[in-house]
Design a protein around this motif. Structure first.
Motif, PDB file in Angstrom:
ATOM      1  N   SER A 108     121.256  10.634  -6.080  1.00 29.11           N
ATOM      2  CA  SER A 108     120.522  11.817  -5.630  1.00 29.11           C
ATOM      3  C   SER A 108     120.199  11.808  -4.143  1.00 29.11           C
ATOM      4  O   SER A 108     120.034  12.870  -3.537  1.00 29.11           O
ATOM      5  CB  SER A 108     119.214  11.968  -6.419  1.00 29.11           C
ATOM      6  N   GLU A 109     120.074  10.643  -3.540  1.00 25.00           N
ATOM      7  CA  GLU A 109     119.746  10.587  -2.122  1.00 25.00           C
ATOM      8  C   GLU A 109     121.013  10.585  -1.277  1.00 25.00           C
ATOM      9  O   GLU A 109     122.082  10.175  -1.725  1.00 25.00           O
ATOM     10  CB  GLU A 109     118.895   9.345  -1.814  1.00 25.00           C
ATOM     11  N   SER A 110     120.872  11.019  -0.058  1.00 19.12           N
ATOM     12  CA  SER A 110     122.003  11.043   0.858  1.00 19.12           C
ATOM     13  C   SER A 110     121.668  10.171   2.075  1.00 19.12           C
ATOM     14  O   SER A 110     120.573  10.303   2.645  1.00 19.12           O
ATOM     15  CB  SER A 110     122.295  12.477   1.299  1.00 19.12           C
ATOM     16  N   PRO A 111     122.568   9.262   2.462  1.00 18.53           N
ATOM     17  CA  PRO A 111     123.877   8.994   1.868  1.00 18.53           C
ATOM     18  C   PRO A 111     123.748   8.242   0.544  1.00 18.53           C
ATOM     19  O   PRO A 111     122.765   7.532   0.320  1.00 18.53           O
ATOM     20  CB  PRO A 111     124.565   8.126   2.923  1.00 18.53           C
ATOM     21  N   HIS A 112     124.754   8.425  -0.323  1.00 20.28           N
ATOM     22  CA  HIS A 112     124.750   7.745  -1.607  1.00 20.28           C
ATOM     23  C   HIS A 112     124.886   6.236  -1.404  1.00 20.28           C
ATOM     24  O   HIS A 112     125.508   5.774  -0.443  1.00 20.28           O
ATOM     25  CB  HIS A 112     125.902   8.245  -2.475  1.00 20.28           C
ATOM     26  N   LYS A 167     116.853  19.736 -21.622  1.00 20.88           N
ATOM     27  CA  LYS A 167     117.674  20.300 -20.547  1.00 20.88           C
ATOM     28  C   LYS A 167     119.158  20.095 -20.832  1.00 20.88           C
ATOM     29  O   LYS A 167     119.976  20.988 -20.582  1.00 20.88           O
ATOM     30  CB  LYS A 167     117.303  19.672 -19.205  1.00 20.88           C
ATOM     31  N   TYR A 168     119.511  18.912 -21.345  1.00 25.76           N
ATOM     32  CA  TYR A 168     120.910  18.660 -21.689  1.00 25.76           C
ATOM     33  C   TYR A 168     121.401  19.655 -22.743  1.00 25.76           C
ATOM     34  O   TYR A 168     122.539  20.114 -22.700  1.00 25.76           O
ATOM     35  CB  TYR A 168     121.086  17.245 -22.241  1.00 25.76           C
ATOM     36  N   ILE A 169     120.527  19.956 -23.701  1.00 24.24           N
ATOM     37  CA  ILE A 169     120.922  20.832 -24.803  1.00 24.24           C
ATOM     38  C   ILE A 169     120.996  22.290 -24.343  1.00 24.24           C
ATOM     39  O   ILE A 169     121.916  23.017 -24.721  1.00 24.24           O
ATOM     40  CB  ILE A 169     119.934  20.685 -25.978  1.00 24.24           C
ATOM     41  N   ARG A 170     120.070  22.732 -23.522  1.00 21.70           N
ATOM     42  CA  ARG A 170     119.962  24.151 -23.174  1.00 21.70           C
ATOM     43  C   ARG A 170     120.830  24.564 -21.994  1.00 21.70           C
ATOM     44  O   ARG A 170     121.265  25.713 -21.913  1.00 21.70           O
ATOM     45  CB  ARG A 170     118.510  24.504 -22.857  1.00 21.70           C
ATOM     46  N   TYR A 171     121.068  23.628 -21.052  1.00 16.26           N
ATOM     47  CA  TYR A 171     121.746  24.020 -19.817  1.00 16.26           C
ATOM     48  C   TYR A 171     122.964  23.141 -19.551  1.00 16.26           C
ATOM     49  O   TYR A 171     123.012  21.984 -19.958  1.00 16.26           O
ATOM     50  CB  TYR A 171     120.788  23.922 -18.616  1.00 16.26           C
ATOM     51  N   GLU A 172     123.922  23.712 -18.833  1.00 18.00           N
ATOM     52  CA  GLU A 172     125.044  22.926 -18.331  1.00 18.00           C
ATOM     53  C   GLU A 172     124.506  21.892 -17.336  1.00 18.00           C
ATOM     54  O   GLU A 172     123.532  22.162 -16.621  1.00 18.00           O
ATOM     55  CB  GLU A 172     126.063  23.835 -17.634  1.00 18.00           C
ATOM     56  N   GLN A 173     125.152  20.726 -17.290  1.00 21.09           N
ATOM     57  CA  GLN A 173     124.662  19.659 -16.426  1.00 21.09           C
ATOM     58  C   GLN A 173     125.746  19.223 -15.445  1.00 21.09           C
ATOM     59  O   GLN A 173     126.917  19.106 -15.799  1.00 21.09           O
ATOM     60  CB  GLN A 173     124.226  18.448 -17.266  1.00 21.09           C
ATOM     61  N   ASP A 174     125.327  19.002 -14.208  1.00 17.47           N
ATOM     62  CA  ASP A 174     126.200  18.435 -13.191  1.00 17.47           C
ATOM     63  C   ASP A 174     125.611  17.086 -12.791  1.00 17.47           C
ATOM     64  O   ASP A 174     124.674  17.013 -12.000  1.00 17.47           O
ATOM     65  CB  ASP A 174     126.286  19.366 -11.975  1.00 17.47           C
ATOM     66  N   PHE A 175     126.148  16.020 -13.370  1.00 16.99           N
ATOM     67  CA  PHE A 175     125.580  14.699 -13.117  1.00 16.99           C
ATOM     68  C   PHE A 175     125.849  14.215 -11.697  1.00 16.99           C
ATOM     69  O   PHE A 175     125.159  13.325 -11.199  1.00 16.99           O
ATOM     70  CB  PHE A 175     126.139  13.685 -14.119  1.00 16.99           C
ATOM     71  N   VAL A 176     126.853  14.784 -11.046  1.00 18.88           N
ATOM     72  CA  VAL A 176     127.143  14.387  -9.669  1.00 18.88           C
ATOM     73  C   VAL A 176     126.001  14.787  -8.748  1.00 18.88           C
ATOM     74  O   VAL A 176     125.590  14.029  -7.866  1.00 18.88           O
ATOM     75  CB  VAL A 176     128.477  15.014  -9.206  1.00 18.88           C
ATOM     76  N   THR A 177     125.466  15.997  -8.942  1.00 19.34           N
ATOM     77  CA  THR A 177     124.350  16.467  -8.116  1.00 19.34           C
ATOM     78  C   THR A 177     122.997  16.298  -8.798  1.00 19.34           C
ATOM     79  O   THR A 177     121.964  16.602  -8.205  1.00 19.34           O
ATOM     80  CB  THR A 177     124.545  17.956  -7.781  1.00 19.34           C
ATOM     81  N   SER A 178     123.007  15.821 -10.040  1.00 19.59           N
ATOM     82  CA  SER A 178     121.776  15.627 -10.820  1.00 19.59           C
ATOM     83  C   SER A 178     120.999  16.926 -10.972  1.00 19.59           C
ATOM     84  O   SER A 178     119.770  16.946 -10.902  1.00 19.59           O
ATOM     85  CB  SER A 178     120.877  14.561 -10.170  1.00 19.59           C
ATOM     86  N   LYS A 179     121.717  18.037 -11.191  1.00 23.52           N
ATOM     87  CA  LYS A 179     121.070  19.337 -11.327  1.00 23.52           C
ATOM     88  C   LYS A 179     121.555  20.035 -12.589  1.00 23.52           C
ATOM     89  O   LYS A 179     122.664  19.795 -13.062  1.00 23.52           O
ATOM     90  CB  LYS A 179     121.361  20.214 -10.108  1.00 23.52           C
ATOM     91  N   SER A 180     120.686  20.918 -13.108  1.00 24.27           N
ATOM     92  CA  SER A 180     121.056  21.739 -14.258  1.00 24.27           C
ATOM     93  C   SER A 180     121.713  23.012 -13.772  1.00 24.27           C
ATOM     94  O   SER A 180     121.330  23.578 -12.740  1.00 24.27           O
ATOM     95  CB  SER A 180     119.818  22.082 -15.096  1.00 24.27           C
ATOM     96  N   GLY A 181     122.702  23.474 -14.554  1.00 27.26           N
ATOM     97  CA  GLY A 181     123.415  24.691 -14.203  1.00 27.26           C
ATOM     98  C   GLY A 181     122.951  25.869 -15.044  1.00 27.26           C
ATOM     99  O   GLY A 181     121.795  25.912 -15.483  1.00 27.26           O
ATOM    100  N   PRO A 182     123.836  26.817 -15.300  1.00 20.54           N
ATOM    101  CA  PRO A 182     123.477  27.978 -16.116  1.00 20.54           C
ATOM    102  C   PRO A 182     123.222  27.614 -17.565  1.00 20.54           C
ATOM    103  O   PRO A 182     123.532  26.489 -18.001  1.00 20.54           O
ATOM    104  CB  PRO A 182     124.716  28.889 -15.976  1.00 20.54           C
ATOM    105  N   ALA A 183     122.652  28.544 -18.297  1.00 22.52           N
ATOM    106  CA  ALA A 183     122.353  28.300 -19.710  1.00 22.52           C
ATOM    107  C   ALA A 183     123.635  28.009 -20.480  1.00 22.52           C
ATOM    108  O   ALA A 183     124.682  28.605 -20.224  1.00 22.52           O
ATOM    109  CB  ALA A 183     121.630  29.508 -20.304  1.00 22.52           C
TER     110      ALA A 183
END
Length: 487
Positions: A108-112, A167-183
């Motif tokens: 999650s932090e930059s630089p990785h 959150k995993y169940i309800r939303y798409e997940q992008d583990f690279v950016t550690s963020k939730s996407g659309p429903a």
């Protein structure tokens, strides 16, 4: 004299095991290994319990592999060996989980963080835990930390897992950016309907996580009482039928079936996985760790990880082991040393830094793990995958339905949070809830722990009467001559 409910010295009724035979490092007692591998329940239940902590393991491993170029082959092989070793040595389904704070900083932090910096952070944390365990300081911490504070940490960690699972169940997940996407869509091979069906299946098979054998003994006693009192025979027969149905459902390796179903969906979602798999393990290499790697790994990742490892990976795990396995409570020293040794072996080869997590133990217990054999089975599975596919296995993990991982993580988190249900007084519950609330809102178990300790001490100070006896003595003497003398 009995201890008060909020006494910091109060421990689980079986915590005496910490001072007896479990205080000896299990490694020195190879005669116990066969007993530790003896199945405590059905083989299917032990196999189901083996995958109980994969809801946290897979997302973190996948994120570290994609973002920080973690050596997946080394991670699978070494965590497999750790699983086998801890199953043999501890005799309970002791989990081997990623160090979460290090993983969070790395992705999650930059630089990785680079693999060498991740290894440096893991080795630094391991050195601290090994020192605390070998010197006995960890046992001292475990003995005197108040139980409500530990329960607050467990409650916060369990709820944090449950929130992430939702959150995993309800939303798409992008583990690279550690963020939730659309429903997440309702339909599809990773849709809401699939996840909800998995939830219903697991609830049907495992219920609320009660021990069926205990329930069965209770039913048998009730049946005997009904017979003695001339109760309804039909009612007794109905109870026995319910008991048989519950035993049959609990014998289904529900979590294992859900996980295997997810693996099948990986190949259905992306058939090109077949052509991209490469057979054979990847080559192991010893990392070169520079001084800058040590400095960056320690300052950025090890410092936030150390308090979490002490609280959740050692103290909370030992407390939870006493709750779940009263006759097999682990010693804080042996668990702390175990974490240190594991990372001093694997981190040099690029394996992910690991620890023993209370959430993993709760998850494996929740789905049927009752002996060391459960994690030994898991270790064998990881070893086969690591030797067979190596780093190419990341293609499979990348297509695993995240909703199903969320379902497994949800049950593990709820099981861990339920460990806090033994608070007997309002004062204990107050300390526990404040500790949990601060941990959740501050995103730091260490911050919640510090607030919990401070609150506990303030409540004790409020009831202290260190000067009351002297004041009363002086007052009684002064009443004779009418003079008021300050105590």
């Amino acid at each position: 004299m009995e201890d008060s409910p909020s006494d910091p010295n109060r421990r689980h009724p079986t915590a005496a095991a910490d001072d007896d035979d479990t205080a000896t490092t299990p490694l020195l007692l190879p005669g116990r290994w066969r007993r530790h591998l003896r199945l405590k329940t059905a083989l299917s239940s032990e196999l189901s319990g083996a995958v109980g902590d994969l809801g946290t393991y897979i997302p973190i491993v996948l994120a570290l592999t994609l973002v920080s170029h973690l050596d997946l082959s080394a991670t699978l092989i070494f965590t497999a060996l750790y699983n086998v070793a801890t199953g043999l040595l501890f005799g309970i389904p002791m989990p081997v989980q990623p160090m979460k704070s290090i993983a969070a900083v790395a992705v999650s932090e930059s630089p990785h963080l680079s693999p060498s910096q991740i290894a440096a952070a893991g080795l630094s944390t391991a050195a601290v835990l090994l020192f605390l365990g070998a010197t006995g300081l960890m046992s001292l911490l475990y003995r005197y930390i108040p139980l409500p504070v530990v329960r607050g940490v467990q409650l916060s960690q369990g709820l944090a897992f449950a929130f992430s699972a939702i959150k995993y169940i309800r939303y798409e997940q992008d583990f690279v950016t550690s963020k939730s996407g659309p429903a997440r869509p309702w339909l599809g091979l990773d849709g809401l309907i699939l996840a909800l069906a998995a939830v219903l299946f697991l609830v049907l098979c495992t219920g609320s996580g009660d021990d069926v054998s205990t329930d069965a003994r209770g039913m048998d006693c009730m049946d005997e009482c009904d017979g003695d009192d001339g109760g309804d025979v039909e009612l007794s027969r109905s109870r026995r039928n319910i008991d048989r149905r519950l035993r049959t459902l609990s014998a289904i390796p529900s979590a294992l079936l859900v996980f295997l179903f997810g693996l099948v969906l990986c190949f259905i979602r992306d058939p090109s996985i077949f052509s991209s798999l490469k057979f054979g393990p990847s080559k192991l290499q010893v990392l070169s760790i520079s001084w800058d790697d040590w400095k960056s790994g320690f300052l950025r990742a090890a410092i936030p990880q150390i308090p979490l490892s002490i609280l959740n990976s050692v103290i909370a795990v030992c407390k939870l082991s006493g709750d779940l396995f009263p006759d097999r409570e682990l010693s804080a020293a042996s668990v702390s040393v175990s974490v240190g040794i594991m990372n001093f072996v694997g981190c040099w080869f690029g394996a992910m830094p690991v620890c023993h997590g209370a959430g993993g133990l709760a998850g494996q217990y929740r789905f049927g793990g009752r002996s060391g054999a459960s994690v030994v089975f898991l270790g064998i599975g990881k070893l086969v995958l690591g030797l067979l596919f190596g780093n190419s296995f990341v293609r499979i993990l990348n297509q695993f339905p995240i909703g199903i991982l969320g379902v497994l993580l949800l049950f593990a988190g709820i099981e861990l949070a339920m460990a806090s249900r033994d608070m007997n007084t309002k004062e204990e519950s107050f300390v526990m809830l404040v500790c949990a609330a601060v941990s959740l809102t501050g995103s730091s178990a260490a911050l919640g722990f510090g607030c919990g300790i401070l609150l506990f001490l303030l409540l004790k100070l409020r009831r202290m009467d260190c000067f009351s006896s002297r004041f009363l003595t002086s007052a009684s003497k002064d009443s004779g001559d009418g003079r008021n003398v300050a105590p």
